[in-house]
Design an enzyme around this catalytic site. Sequence first.
Site, PDB file in Angstrom:
ATOM      1  N   ASN A  41       0.697  -1.176   0.170  1.00 21.85           N
ATOM      2  CA  ASN A  41      -0.044  -0.098  -0.135  1.00 21.85           C
ATOM      3  C   ASN A  41       0.714   1.325  -0.022  1.00 21.85           C
ATOM      4  OD1 ASN A  41      -1.845   2.037   0.642  1.00 21.85           O
ATOM      5  ND2 ASN A  41      -3.017   0.749   1.956  1.00 21.85           N
ATOM      6  N   HIS A 126     -14.207  -5.380  10.324  1.00 24.14           N
ATOM      7  CA  HIS A 126     -14.255  -4.019  11.240  1.00 24.14           C
ATOM      8  C   HIS A 126     -15.430  -3.351  11.053  1.00 24.14           C
ATOM      9  CE1 HIS A 126      -9.891  -3.207   9.183  1.00 24.14           C
ATOM     10  NE2 HIS A 126     -10.085  -4.412   9.988  1.00 24.14           N
ATOM     11  N   ARG A 151     -13.499  -5.790  15.029  1.00 19.84           N
ATOM     12  CA  ARG A 151     -12.526  -4.455  15.534  1.00 19.84           C
ATOM     13  C   ARG A 151     -13.295  -3.418  15.567  1.00 19.84           C
ATOM     14  NH1 ARG A 151      -7.499  -2.400  12.249  1.00 19.84           N
ATOM     15  NH2 ARG A 151      -9.105  -0.746  11.593  1.00 19.84           N
ATOM     16  N   TYR A 163      -7.896   8.184  11.731  1.00 17.08           N
ATOM     17  CA  TYR A 163      -7.407   6.888  10.882  1.00 17.08           C
ATOM     18  C   TYR A 163      -8.315   6.035  10.494  1.00 17.08           C
ATOM     19  CZ  TYR A 163      -4.174   3.547   8.975  1.00 17.08           C
ATOM     20  OH  TYR A 163      -3.460   2.743   8.217  1.00 17.08           O
ATOM     21  N   HIS A 217      -2.940   1.892  16.072  1.00 19.41           N
ATOM     22  CA  HIS A 217      -2.301   2.373  14.910  1.00 19.41           C
ATOM     23  C   HIS A 217      -0.729   3.094  15.363  1.00 19.41           C
ATOM     24  CE1 HIS A 217      -6.391   2.053  13.409  1.00 19.41           C
ATOM     25  NE2 HIS A 217      -5.763   1.437  12.571  1.00 19.41           N
ATOM     26  N   GLU A 241      -4.381  -3.954  19.615  1.00 19.25           N
ATOM     27  CA  GLU A 241      -3.347  -4.006  18.271  1.00 19.25           C
ATOM     28  C   GLU A 241      -2.428  -2.725  18.140  1.00 19.25           C
ATOM     29  OE1 GLU A 241      -3.667  -4.366  13.486  1.00 19.25           O
ATOM     30  OE2 GLU A 241      -5.441  -4.890  14.739  1.00 19.25           O
ATOM     31  N   GLU A 267       1.946  -6.344  11.739  1.00 23.81           N
ATOM     32  CA  GLU A 267       1.644  -6.354  10.418  1.00 23.81           C
ATOM     33  C   GLU A 267       2.689  -5.770   9.445  1.00 23.81           C
ATOM     34  OE1 GLU A 267      -1.450  -2.485   9.701  1.00 23.81           O
ATOM     35  OE2 GLU A 267      -2.038  -4.057  11.253  1.00 23.81           O
ATOM     36  N   ARG A 288       1.092 -10.471  13.818  1.00 20.98           N
ATOM     37  CA  ARG A 288       0.407 -10.047  12.667  1.00 20.98           C
ATOM     38  C   ARG A 288       0.873  -9.874  11.482  1.00 20.98           C
ATOM     39  NH1 ARG A 288      -3.987  -8.787  11.677  1.00 20.98           N
ATOM     40  NH2 ARG A 288      -4.011  -6.713  11.502  1.00 20.98           N
ATOM     41  N   HIS A 317      -2.619 -10.092   9.026  1.00 22.56           N
ATOM     42  CA  HIS A 317      -2.935  -8.626   8.451  1.00 22.56           C
ATOM     43  C   HIS A 317      -3.766  -9.122   7.256  1.00 22.56           C
ATOM     44  CE1 HIS A 317      -2.778  -4.569   7.652  1.00 22.56           C
ATOM     45  NE2 HIS A 317      -2.010  -4.434   6.529  1.00 22.56           N
ATOM     46  N   ASP A 321      -6.543  -3.827   0.999  1.00 20.90           N
ATOM     47  CA  ASP A 321      -5.664  -3.651   0.005  1.00 20.90           C
ATOM     48  C   ASP A 321      -4.758  -4.829  -0.138  1.00 20.90           C
ATOM     49  OD1 ASP A 321      -4.787  -3.140   2.590  1.00 20.90           O
ATOM     50  OD2 ASP A 321      -3.068  -1.932   1.933  1.00 20.90           O
ATOM     51  N   GLU A 344      -7.865 -11.305   9.563  1.00 18.97           N
ATOM     52  CA  GLU A 344      -8.641 -10.178   9.338  1.00 18.97           C
ATOM     53  C   GLU A 344      -9.346 -10.371   8.120  1.00 18.97           C
ATOM     54  OE1 GLU A 344      -7.805  -5.362   9.183  1.00 18.97           O
ATOM     55  OE2 GLU A 344      -5.956  -6.981   9.142  1.00 18.97           O
TER      56      GLU A 344
END
Length: 407
Positions: A41, A126, A151, A163, A217, A241, A267, A288, A317, A321, A344
């Site tokens: 990404n 999510h 999540r 975010y 994050h 996380e 991740e 992750r 992860h 994307d 996920e």
Amino acid sequence: MTTTDTITDVDVLVTSPGRNFVLLKITTADGVTGWGDATLNGRELAVASYLRDHLAPLLIGRDPARVEDTWQYLYRGAYWRRGPVTMTAIGAVDTALWDIKGKTTGQPVYQLLGGAVRDRVLAYTHATGWDLPQLLESIEVRRDRGFRAVRAQTGVPGLDLVYGVSRSGTGYEPAGRGAAPVEETWDTDAYLRHIPRVLTRIREHVGPELKLLHDTHHRLTPGEAARLGRALEPADLFWLEDVTPAENQEVLRHIRRHTTVPLAIGEVFNTVWECQTLITEQLIDYIRTCVSHAGGISHLRRIATLADLWQVRLGPHGPSDISPVALGASLHLGLATPNFAIQEYMGYEPLVHEVFRHAWSYADGHLHPGDAPGIGVEINEELAARHPYEPAYLPVARRLDGSMTDW
């Protein structure tokens, strides 16, 4: 058993059916094709160039059956080892070769990995909402779809952007089209005041059975992360996380001493060596790393084996994307890996499902890779070509004083 088959063609496909994806297609002299995911990404074209300009010429004429030997050759053959671009490119090659091996043997990849150790793979998705009522509604929608793990992410009072969370109530989406990343303003103190109340209220609303996850994050210092972990213990999280940037892995010792909340990190890690301290000192509960960013199926298996020795479980992860090719590969690994915990799964827009014809399926909060030979994902190349690459980036964050956050 030896084979006379050789790799004859290596093609890189960059497509954007709503999201940017980088795909690798390997074709053998026997006419067998294998697909790998090389999506990184915000740096997609760097990996595409790495594959086209450096790895593709090295693969022509090689035996596609020698998956591990090819992995070692590509990893050790470059003086500059590791790093996300290198490992994502190697991961795409590795996944494509496992796909070919499955097709030539007529077996789904999970059978080649030793067979299933579970019937299906638990998935989490999510749920987002700018405020608590929106978030609770979003969670209920996911529960109605059968998800047993969710999540939860929400807005923060006083901030205009958070975010991935939109005031409009649309789904979680951090990446934005454009020539540069969006710059968000971040207030750690406001977040730390707000999120424990939100997650505790969610737990009261959903009861004890739903597995509840939350992602910070990477935006907290170790001390702030320890405070948050302790404050969230009543919420009974499945995991918390990315509480802090983990490049300096020793800082997790401080967090671990102050909270029993399960921690999930990794991740952005690309090799087993980046995970080593976190796993062997049991500083986390879930690793992750992603099949496409951590060198493919072959290398993620090594990470899983190390983690299994220390009772750390995998929760790879898998946002939108990560293409359906990578998701399929992760599910094959998950079905055959004893310490695989959860996958996920954000889901995909209908157009993505048209481009990627896949054997994996979702039902009742779980995923299954399917029993098609190989990974079980094929690409509609004609349709993919109609959706060219567009620049898109994840946001960056600045504190209230204008300085960049640690993440």
